[in-house]
Design an enzyme around this catalytic site. Structure first.
Site, PDB file in Angstrom:
ATOM      1  NE  ARG A 168       7.708   0.588   8.805  1.00  0.00           N
ATOM      2  CZ  ARG A 168       6.192   0.892   8.729  1.00  0.00           C
ATOM      3  NH1 ARG A 168       5.927   1.380   7.826  1.00  0.00           N
ATOM      4  NH2 ARG A 168       4.844   0.761   9.621  1.00  0.00           N
ATOM      5  NE  ARG A 181      -3.368   0.253  10.426  1.00  0.00           N
ATOM      6  CZ  ARG A 181      -1.771   0.716   9.764  1.00  0.00           C
ATOM      7  NH1 ARG A 181      -1.825   1.935   9.522  1.00  0.00           N
ATOM      8  NH2 ARG A 181      -1.351   0.243   9.937  1.00  0.00           N
ATOM      9  NE  ARG A 197       3.141  -2.908  11.529  1.00  0.00           N
ATOM     10  CZ  ARG A 197       4.122  -2.855  10.226  1.00  0.00           C
ATOM     11  NH1 ARG A 197       5.364  -3.852  10.567  1.00  0.00           N
ATOM     12  NH2 ARG A 197       3.750  -2.320   8.965  1.00  0.00           N
ATOM     13  NE  ARG A 205       8.095  -1.493   5.243  1.00  0.00           N
ATOM     14  CZ  ARG A 205       7.180  -2.097   5.510  1.00  0.00           C
ATOM     15  NH1 ARG A 205       5.327  -0.766   4.299  1.00  0.00           N
ATOM     16  NH2 ARG A 205       6.261  -1.931   6.606  1.00  0.00           N
ATOM     17  CE  LYS A 245      -1.721  -1.029   3.605  1.00  0.00           C
ATOM     18  NZ  LYS A 245      -1.208  -1.526   4.876  1.00  0.00           N
TER      19      LYS A 245
HETATM   20  P1  AMP Z   1       1.806   1.890   9.147  1.00  0.00           P
HETATM   21  O1  AMP Z   1       2.637   2.464   8.577  1.00  0.00           O
HETATM   22  O2  AMP Z   1       0.463   2.165   8.504  1.00  0.00           O
HETATM   23  O3  AMP Z   1       1.734   0.280   9.452  1.00  0.00           O
HETATM   24  O4  AMP Z   1       1.539   2.072  10.683  1.00  0.00           O
HETATM   25  C1  AMP Z   1       2.371   1.812  11.422  1.00  0.00           C
HETATM   26  C2  AMP Z   1       1.680   1.812  12.912  1.00  0.00           C
HETATM   27  O5  AMP Z   1       1.566   3.042  12.958  1.00  0.00           O
HETATM   28  C3  AMP Z   1       0.702   0.738  13.386  1.00  0.00           C
HETATM   29  O6  AMP Z   1       0.944  -0.606  13.258  1.00  0.00           O
HETATM   30  C4  AMP Z   1       0.139   1.636  14.334  1.00  0.00           C
HETATM   31  O7  AMP Z   1       0.453   1.340  15.549  1.00  0.00           O
HETATM   32  C5  AMP Z   1       0.153   3.262  14.002  1.00  0.00           C
HETATM   33  N1  AMP Z   1      -1.267   3.350  12.966  1.00  0.00           N
HETATM   34  C6  AMP Z   1      -1.437   3.885  11.448  1.00  0.00           C
HETATM   35  N2  AMP Z   1      -2.393   3.874  10.873  1.00  0.00           N
HETATM   36  C7  AMP Z   1      -2.885   3.507  11.835  1.00  0.00           C
HETATM   37  C8  AMP Z   1      -4.324   4.043  11.674  1.00  0.00           C
HETATM   38  N3  AMP Z   1      -5.207   4.306  11.413  1.00  0.00           N
HETATM   39  N4  AMP Z   1      -4.819   3.733  13.574  1.00  0.00           N
HETATM   40  C9  AMP Z   1      -4.381   3.632  14.442  1.00  0.00           C
HETATM   41  N5  AMP Z   1      -3.141   2.820  14.509  1.00  0.00           N
HETATM   42  C10 AMP Z   1      -2.237   3.252  13.218  1.00  0.00           C
END
Ligand code: AMP
Length: 234
Positions: A172, A100, A183, A139, A25
């Protein structure tokens, strides 16, 4: 050249991606936002930015993210609403990693209504767990420009260095195996039900995210073009 994934195209509303972490994504949402000339809004990037700035929000979300859990809805929504109030969001935007949870999706519907946008375009990235694990554990991201590499499938020319700007690549902290498991569990529990929510609204498209990056980009471009063509009817 309808299939050319580099040609500019129009997007006048919200584009949302569903799919587990590692489905691609991030890469695809950045590309299509660039193509459409609209902002790319990644809630994960915004939280990472808050952490690196050492802000109050950053201090609250850091331990949550390190566990692989989701940040509480009220914090996410406050941040998103503030971001959407900026003038560059007036012509549409691409979300990455948002919404989410069902409460986030329902609140977003209300916000989009208030902003005068029609229904969003929602694309569900479907991909097997094996592929996800390979993508996440391989990644690496550029610390300067944010370009994403994969040491197995799309490595940089020089290990640890970004091809585009020479920036140092980093992994990361939440891409470590034990956090990835958490996750994926959070995705299954809280985010997967959104597909049904959007399917009922008639706005869900599914895309085979196991295909190569260019094929996925092309398929995504076709979905957006088709949906934009139907704008008046949705
Ligand atoms: P991502 O980079 O989108 O994988 O997000 C990394 C982390 O940020 C996730 O594992 C959550 O802890 C937090 N996070 C990002 N977006 C959201 C969201 N829309 N709702 C809740 N937590 C989020």
């Amino acid at each position: 050249m309808t299939g050319n994934s580099a040609v500019r195209m129009a997007l006048n509303r919200a584009l949302i991606f569903l799919g587990p972490p590692g489905a691609g994504k991030g890469t695809q949402s950045k590309r299509i936002a660039l193509r459409c000339g609209v902002p790319h809004l990644s809630t994960g990037d915004m939280f990472r930015d808050a952490i690196s700035r050492g802000s109050e929000l950053g201090r609250v979300v850091q331990p949550i993210m390190e566990r692989g859990d989701l940040v509480p809805d009220d914090l996410v929504m406050k941040m998103v609403e503030e971001r959407l109030a900026r003038p560059d969001s007036a012509g549409g935007f691409v979300f990455d990693g948002f919404p989410r949870t069902l409460p986030q999706a329902m609140q977003l519907d209300r916000i989009l209504g208030k902003m005068g946008f029609g229904k969003p375009i929602v694309v569900d990235f479907s991909v097997s767990v094996d592929k996800l694990l390979r993508r996440l554990s391989g990644r690496w991201t550029c610390s300067v420009g944010g370009e994403i590499y994969n040491v197995y499938d799309a490595p940089p020319q020089k290990a640890g260095i970004c091809d585009a700007d020479g920036g140092k690549l980093f992994q990361r902290p939440d891409d470590r195996a034990e956090v990835v498991k958490e996750r994926l569990a959070a995705y299954e529990r809280q985010t997967r039900p959104l597909a049904e929510y959007y399917r009922r609204q008639g706005v869900l498209d599914t895309l085979d995210a196991a295909a190569g990056m260019e094929d996925v980009s092309r398929a995504l471009g076709e979905i957006v073009k088709r949906a934009e063509g139907q704008n008046g009817r949705l």
